[in-house]
Write an enzyme that holds these catalytic residues in place. Structure first.
Site, PDB file in Angstrom:
ATOM      1  N   VAL A 152      45.928  47.886  50.993  1.00 23.03           N
ATOM      2  CA  VAL A 152      44.658  47.253  50.665  1.00 23.03           C
ATOM      3  C   VAL A 152      44.118  46.627  51.943  1.00 23.03           C
ATOM      4  O   VAL A 152      44.816  45.866  52.618  1.00 23.03           O
ATOM      5  CB  VAL A 152      44.822  46.190  49.569  1.00 23.03           C
ATOM      6  CG1 VAL A 152      43.473  45.510  49.289  1.00 23.03           C
ATOM      7  CG2 VAL A 152      45.364  46.822  48.289  1.00 23.03           C
ATOM      8  N   LYS A 153      42.870  46.964  52.270  1.00 21.43           N
ATOM      9  CA  LYS A 153      42.274  46.470  53.513  1.00 21.43           C
ATOM     10  C   LYS A 153      41.561  45.138  53.264  1.00 21.43           C
ATOM     11  O   LYS A 153      40.698  45.031  52.386  1.00 21.43           O
ATOM     12  CB  LYS A 153      41.272  47.493  54.067  1.00 21.43           C
ATOM     13  CG  LYS A 153      41.917  48.779  54.531  1.00 21.43           C
ATOM     14  CD  LYS A 153      40.884  49.799  54.982  1.00 21.43           C
ATOM     15  CE  LYS A 153      40.367  49.510  56.370  1.00 21.43           C
ATOM     16  NZ  LYS A 153      39.511  50.622  56.871  1.00 21.43           N
ATOM     17  N   ILE A 154      41.936  44.153  54.061  1.00 16.06           N
ATOM     18  CA  ILE A 154      41.305  42.836  54.023  1.00 16.06           C
ATOM     19  C   ILE A 154      40.798  42.526  55.427  1.00 16.06           C
ATOM     20  O   ILE A 154      41.553  42.631  56.398  1.00 16.06           O
ATOM     21  CB  ILE A 154      42.305  41.757  53.570  1.00 16.06           C
ATOM     22  CG1 ILE A 154      42.732  42.002  52.112  1.00 16.06           C
ATOM     23  CG2 ILE A 154      41.708  40.357  53.714  1.00 16.06           C
ATOM     24  CD1 ILE A 154      43.766  41.017  51.604  1.00 16.06           C
TER      25      ILE A 154
ATOM     26  N   ILE B  70      42.555  51.379  51.105  1.00 21.44           N
ATOM     27  CA  ILE B  70      41.343  51.134  50.328  1.00 21.44           C
ATOM     28  C   ILE B  70      40.867  49.726  50.657  1.00 21.44           C
ATOM     29  O   ILE B  70      41.683  48.810  50.809  1.00 21.44           O
ATOM     30  CB  ILE B  70      41.601  51.292  48.820  1.00 21.44           C
ATOM     31  CG1 ILE B  70      40.297  51.251  48.030  1.00 21.44           C
ATOM     32  CG2 ILE B  70      42.589  50.255  48.300  1.00 21.44           C
ATOM     33  CD1 ILE B  70      40.464  51.646  46.568  1.00 21.44           C
TER      34      ILE B  70
END
Length: 374
Positions: free
Chosen positions: A139-141, A108
């Site tokens: 978690v996409k950064i 996400i």
């Protein structure tokens, strides 16, 4: 020999789907791909999520509840997205368990408008990690300059991270450093390193799109011969950097404490130029220990006519370096290409997210049941 997707899996490539939407979950499509197409993970991004919400009424029931609760647009975006990702995490939980936490991951993305704000990125990543509340979440950064310290901070807190929108080899070196720094912080904080996962997603096809446009403007024979060569060469050299990292003392110390490598992930594997073979960004980047995330059309193309020829990466490092050297010689500015792609990537995802906000504002005003088609 089995089908091409099975051969990919046997070659050590983890097959992930680059798409997620409510209909894929309610209709059992994701579970079916996991059973029959060797899919062991999912990535999503603001554009695919926006398309999923805009083009279906599958979200109408939840939107109606959000209206009744008086939820605003920003919170609605977050809740709808987290609902899908949580569900997908549950669908792929068996793959997570079977692989001892390596695969079965679902990604996400933090709101793309935060890409240049370190502190807000960390705060949003914490919120998404808590809201989804599944161990197989990523978690996409984005790998912007401001995203790098956010990556380290989140990993140090035990949050598994998919580093996205990565293009250049220099930025990948910086991502490696952010990963090692974050994992060292997690070790010092007493986290179980074996439970913290990470991938570094290098975008592939977009590089050829940008470089080919520049080669076409140069238009001499040397430039024409280099069309379609940049993306695969860049990805192969990223793999060489990955192997170099595994030999560094910083990594071996973390590995001894239970850490797992930050795998490379091939993203943007759908072919943009119709003159190119539609499986090239998969079959030309086969090597063990990587993730390949594909749009469904690419997944089916590989299954139908992909030719898996063993490892197509590690024997080609010298050739890949020659490609990048030749591009510079004909006048393609590698650093400028990568800077442009990063900027455009953030802008495109931000535009999608803003478009989704507009759609949701309308849907929330009308009670949640009206579907806009895009």
């Amino acid at each position: 020999m089995g089908d091409a997707l099975e051969q990919l899996t046997r070659s050590g490539v983890a097959i992930w789907l680059d798409d997620l939407g409510r209909q894929r979950l309610t209709g059992g499509g994701l579970a079916d791909l996991a059973r029959h197409r060797h899919v062991t993970g999912v990535t999503s991004n603001p554009t695919t999520f926006t398309n999923a919400v805009a083009n279906t009424d599958a979200y109408a029931g939840q939107l109606t509840d959000l209206v009744l609760r008086g939820v605003g647009v920003e919170s609605a975006q977050r809740e709808l997205n987290c609902f899908d990702v949580r569900w997908a995490c549950d669908v792929l939980r068996p793959a997570y368990e079977d692989s001892d936490g390596v695969d079965g991951r679902v990604s996400i993305e933090v709101a793309p408008g935060l890409a240049y704000d370190t502190e807000r990125t960390v705060a949003e990543a914490r919120a998404l990690w808590w809201l989804v509340d599944r161990p197989n979440l990523f978690v996409k950064i984005p790998a912007t300059r401001q995203g790098l310290p956010a990556i380290s901070t989140c990993l140090a807190e035990g949050i598994s991270i998919n580093v996205t929108l990565m293009f250049s080899l220099e930025r990948y070196r910086q991502v490696q450093d952010a990963f090692l720094t974050g994992m060292a912080g997690a070790r010092d904080a007493g986290h179980d390193l074996s439970r913290i996962g990470s991938v570094a997603s290098i975008f592939v096809s977009r590089i050829d799109t940008e470089v080919d446009q520049r080669l076409d403007k140069i238009a001499d024979e040397a430039a024409r011969r280099l069309r379609g060569s940049a993306a695969v060469a860049n990805a192969r050299l990223a793999r060489r950097l990955y192997e170099q990292m595994l030999g560094e003392e910083r990594w071996t110390s973390l590995a001894g404490a239970g850490a797992r490598p930050q795998r490379l992930l091939w993203a943007s594997t759908g072919v943009k130029d119709p003159s190119y073979d539609d499986t090239r960004y998969v079959v030309d980047l086969v090597t063990d220990g990587v993730v390949c995330t594909m749009p469904e059309a690419t997944l089916h193309a590989v299954a139908d006519h992909g030719r898996i020829r063993g490892d197509t990466v590690r024997e080609h490092y010298d050739d890949a370096q020659r490609v990048l050297d030749s591009l510079r010689e004909v006048g393609v500015d590698y650093d400028d290409v990568m800077a442009v792609l990063e900027k455009e990537g953030v802008e495109k995802f931000s535009a999608s997210w803003e478009h989704l906000a507009e759609i949701l504002a309308d849907r929330l005003r009308t009670g949640g049941a009206t579907s806009e088609r895009v």
